[in-house]
Write an enzyme that holds these catalytic residues in place. Structure first.
Site, PDB file in Angstrom:
ATOM      1  N   HIS A  92      -1.263  -8.416  12.153  1.00 47.86           N
ATOM      2  CA  HIS A  92      -1.819  -7.844  13.382  1.00 47.86           C
ATOM      3  C   HIS A  92      -2.828  -8.778  14.056  1.00 47.86           C
ATOM      4  CE1 HIS A  92       0.078  -4.133  12.130  1.00 47.86           C
ATOM      5  NE2 HIS A  92      -0.620  -4.124  11.023  1.00 47.86           N
TER       6      HIS A  92
ATOM      7  N   LYS B 204       0.808  -1.225   0.000  1.00 48.18           N
ATOM      8  CA  LYS B 204       0.000   0.000   0.000  1.00 48.18           C
ATOM      9  C   LYS B 204       0.838   1.270   0.000  1.00 48.18           C
ATOM     10  CE  LYS B 204      -1.021  -0.440   4.996  1.00 48.18           C
ATOM     11  NZ  LYS B 204      -0.432  -1.782   5.188  1.00 48.18           N
TER      12      LYS B 204
ATOM     13  N   ASN C  71      -1.471   7.067   6.579  1.00 47.64           N
ATOM     14  CA  ASN C  71      -0.620   6.129   7.314  1.00 47.64           C
ATOM     15  C   ASN C  71       0.848   6.279   6.951  1.00 47.64           C
ATOM     16  OD1 ASN C  71      -0.523   3.913   9.222  1.00 47.64           O
ATOM     17  ND2 ASN C  71      -0.032   2.569   7.516  1.00 47.64           N
TER      18      ASN C  71
END
Length: 444
Positions: free
Chosen positions: A188, A120, A143
């Site tokens: 995660h 990304k 981000n």
């Protein structure tokens, strides 16, 4: 601008995102309270003197008295104190939600929203460069780079946001012109105890109200779950944007448009990133010729499958940004090695399942070196060809004395770096430094 006058606002987190939220409210003469779970956060000295703060934990009384809680992406919504606030009906949002509310008021701005387990940052940066090269005012952040709220101060027509699953959890007003989930793989899992689908649900929030959705044809988890009508796909050999049979060309709507050998980016996973970026640019009505020229010259980003040294016929590739299994899978799937591949794995695996890597470790000339916190667990993937070391430096010293012409050394750790480094950047920099250091020493 949204009016928060008279609101009791509590901001959790004094990182770069938290500081941007503080600045946003202070610009409206709204004085928020600030909480940080750390005892001495680095941004403390930058706080406006009018702001009261609580350190070392969450202040439940403050949270339950708030009208609005703005939470750092690093704090899970499942935190008991936040659950209590939510049960009381207190609104809990993130900085991206505040940003989206402001952009929605403007009405004439476009948002490109990009997420995915891997790639990304590369796609976000490349799309930003494509738009800039077309002489369109663009602001890139989220981000990466600048927090979303900081982008509001820039004159631009298009915002390009990289968004994590954590950010999407607290975002409700995103109306992207183009939204994409590039891929999904376990990441995660310590944050998503219910498993992969809980992570997928967070990612899928990016498609809500999007005008166009760009999906990965080879990854069904990227398909919108709400029967979205405007879907465009990219993939290795199938999709609206794909590679030709021999991976020699990027193909758009069945037309070869760019030879892969002309790209500065290396690896099939980066060719997929280029296809995704081209699909996004086309939806923004950017002239194709301009987009392709930018894609061809885009150098890629540091620590992302970056060739940092080529000496004596040996390539040293820094893929330190591979902080999850899926990213390492992509690297191993892309790499072509005529000699032996020396693979460096290690760090904090964040409770991930490493077993998907096993097929990529078979039927190739390979030696694995495992370091860091989860080195023992990683070594179980292929114990017969694995050396365990405590540190990255120890592993590289051994490898430097083994490599010969046509070998490749790949740091693609499949783990976070925080067990031994400040971040993946420091890990990647150390890899590059040690590669040069030990390569020179081995010649003496």
């Amino acid at each position: 601008m949204i009016n928060y006058q008279g609101k009791n606002i509590v901001i959790i987190g004094l990182g770069i995102t938290g500081l941007s939220c503080i600045d946003y409210f202070l610009a409206q003469e709204v004085i928020p309270k600030v909480i940080d779970t750390r005892s001495s956060p680095s941004g403390l000295e930058l706080l406006d003197k009018r702001i009261v703060y609580h350190l070392g934990g969450l202040n439940t009384d403050w949270l339950l008295e708030a009208d609005l809680i703005v939470v750092s992406p690093g704090i899970a919504l499942s935190t008991p104190e936040l659950q209590k606030a939510a049960e009381k009906g207190i609104e809990i949002v993130g900085d991206v939600e505040l940003f989206c509310r402001e952009v929605n008021l403007q009405g004439n701005k476009k948002i490109v929203a990009i997420t995915g387990a891997n790639g990304k940052t590369t796609v976000t940066s490349l799309v930003g460069e494509i738009i800039k090269s077309a002489d369109i005012n663009v602001a890139v952040g989220g981000n990466i780079g600048q927090p979303a709220l900081k982008l509001l101060t820039q004159e631009c027509d298009v915002y390009v946001l990289e968004l994590s699953s954590f950010q999407l959890e607290t975002t409700y007003s995103l109306n992207a012109t183009v939204a994409t989930i590039l891929n999904i793989s376990e990441d995660h899992m310590d944050r998503y105890p219910q498993g992969l689908m809980q992570y997928v649900q967070a990612k899928q929030r990016i498609y809500i109200n999007a005008k166009y959705c760009i999906i990965n044809h080879d990854d069904k988890l990227t398909i919108p779950t709400d029967n979205h009508k405007n879907i465009t796909s990219f993939g290795l050999q199938k999709g609206d944007y794909h590679l030709d049979t021999h991976y020699d060309y990027l193909v758009a709507q069945e037309q070869p448009v760019l030879a892969t050998k002309t790209l500065k980016l290396i690896g099939c996973h980066n060719y997929l990133n280029a296809l995704a970026a081209l699909a996004i640019a086309d939806k923004l009505m950017i002239p194709r010729e301009s987009s392709l020229a930018t894609i061809a010259t885009f150098q890629g980003l540091p620590h992302r499958f970056e060739l940092v040294l080529e000496k004596n016929g040996v390539k040293w590739i820094n893929d330190s940004k591979a902080t999850n299994v899926g990213s390492t899978e992509a690297a191993l799937n892309s790499i072509v090695c005529n000699g032996k591949l020396f693979l460096l794995l290690g760090g904090d695996g964040k409770s991930a399942d490493f077993s998907p890597l096993i097929p990529y470790l078979k039927n190739r000339k390979l030696e694995i070196f495992c370091f860091g916190r989860d080195r023992i667990l990683l070594a179980k993937l292929a114990p017969n060809i694995t050396t365990i070391t405590e540190t990255l430096a120890e592993a590289i010293e051994i490898i430097a004395n083994k490599v010969v012409t046509e070998d490749i050394v790949l740091l693609s750790p499949a783990c976070a770096s925080l067990d031994q480094f400040k971040n993946y950047v420091e890990r990647g920099n150390q890899f590059a430094k040690l590669a040069k250091q030990f390569t020179s020493r081995s010649e003496l």
